[in-house]
Design a protein around this motif. Structure first.
Motif, mmCIF file in Angstrom:
data_model
loop_
_atom_site.group_PDB
_atom_site.id
_atom_site.type_symbol
_atom_site.label_atom_id
_atom_site.label_comp_id
_atom_site.label_asym_id
_atom_site.label_seq_id
_atom_site.Cartn_x
_atom_site.Cartn_y
_atom_site.Cartn_z
ATOM 1 N N ILE A 67 32.061 -26.745 -13.045
ATOM 2 C CA ILE A 67 31.807 -25.709 -12.045
ATOM 3 C C ILE A 67 32.533 -24.433 -12.462
ATOM 4 O O ILE A 67 33.689 -24.491 -12.881
ATOM 5 C CB ILE A 67 32.291 -26.163 -10.654
ATOM 6 N N LYS A 70 33.129 -19.282 -9.501
ATOM 7 C CA LYS A 70 32.421 -18.909 -8.269
ATOM 8 C C LYS A 70 31.826 -20.132 -7.567
ATOM 9 O O LYS A 70 31.094 -19.981 -6.596
ATOM 10 C CB LYS A 70 31.319 -17.900 -8.595
ATOM 11 N N ARG A 72 29.739 -22.321 -8.875
ATOM 12 C CA ARG A 72 28.383 -22.641 -9.312
ATOM 13 C C ARG A 72 28.405 -23.665 -10.445
ATOM 14 O O ARG A 72 29.297 -23.637 -11.296
ATOM 15 C CB ARG A 72 27.674 -21.371 -9.797
ATOM 16 N N SER A 73 27.421 -24.543 -10.442
ATOM 17 C CA SER A 73 27.278 -25.484 -11.547
ATOM 18 C C SER A 73 26.973 -24.708 -12.818
ATOM 19 O O SER A 73 26.089 -23.834 -12.834
ATOM 20 C CB SER A 73 26.139 -26.473 -11.260
ATOM 21 N N ASP A 78 23.762 -22.841 -9.898
ATOM 22 C CA ASP A 78 23.617 -22.791 -8.439
ATOM 23 C C ASP A 78 24.826 -23.408 -7.755
ATOM 24 O O ASP A 78 25.403 -24.373 -8.237
ATOM 25 C CB ASP A 78 22.341 -23.551 -8.055
ATOM 26 N N LYS A 79 25.212 -22.852 -6.590
ATOM 27 C CA LYS A 79 26.338 -23.396 -5.826
ATOM 28 C C LYS A 79 25.969 -24.682 -5.107
ATOM 29 O O LYS A 79 26.800 -25.571 -4.931
ATOM 30 C CB LYS A 79 26.830 -22.366 -4.799
#
Length: 211
Positions: A67, A70, A72-73, A78-79
């Protein structure tokens, strides 16, 4: 299962420091190389394995996926959406097996909750095994371990200066360690042979009746 993991300086006990996956076979393994392979992911967007071969080695990987700062992946960007590597743990296991791993150890962030769930759900369970024609001839043990156990193994096996919290780096760093590592497992598994079985359902009232 009952068992232990032994190193030159420590001994770790099944149920306290680690637990076995379903269907684990009784065996004793003597290993002298351990690979820390991050999340155990090998994808076009993210790669953990620096060496294509794990032959004769134990591999330690983390559950989940990398991750960014921020949240996200790194794989999906995407979070909210996680990749198949998080959703299907079997994909990581198969990747390690494909590379010839002798044993697979997965670091569980919520180990205490997981081991309680394991003891409750699988103390007496039935597992559908692979077909005799397609299953592996050697059962590679899959063990789930505490984060603290991974830290201790790394500390004992590294020749470089140990840094506290090394494994908490994101993403975890790839490393190969030379360490005498013995896994001893005693598991009671009764094998029942049948054909065309899709599932197993015990009767709620008539316990001797199966569907």
């Amino acid at each position: 299962c009952k068992g232990k993991i032994s190193t030159p300086l420590n001994e770790y006990i099944q149920g306290k420091d680690f637990y076995c996956s379903e269907g684990t076979a009784s065996q004793t393994l003597n290993i002298n190389q351990i690979v820390f392979a991050g999340y155990g992911i090998q994808d076009s967007l993210y790669k953990d394995y620096l060496d294509p071969s794990l032959s004769g080695k134990a591999v330690i990987i983390f559950d989940g996926e990398p991750i960014d700062k921020k949240g996200r992946s790194i794989i999906t960007g995407d979070k909210q959406k996680r990749s198949v590597w998080s959703k299907r743990e079997r994909k990581k296991i198969n990747e390690a097996k494909k590379r010839g791993a002798t044993a697979i150890l997965i670091v569980k962030e919520n180990f205490q909750w997981e081991v309680g769930k394991e003891n409750q759900e699988f103390s007496e369970s039935l597992l559908l095994d692979d077909d005799e024609k397609t299953k592996d001839t050697i059962k590679v043990p899959v063990l789930y371990i505490r984060n603290a156990l991974a830290e201790k193994i790394y500390k004992e096996g590294t020749s470089s200066v140990y840094t506290e919290g090394w494994l908490k780096r994101s993403p975890p760093k790839y490393a190969e360690l030379n360490l005498l590592f013995k896994i001893t497992l005693h598991c009671n598994n009764d094998r029942i042979y049948s054909e065309n079985v899709l599932g197993y359902l015990e009767g709620s009232d008539l316990k001797n009746q199966l569907l």
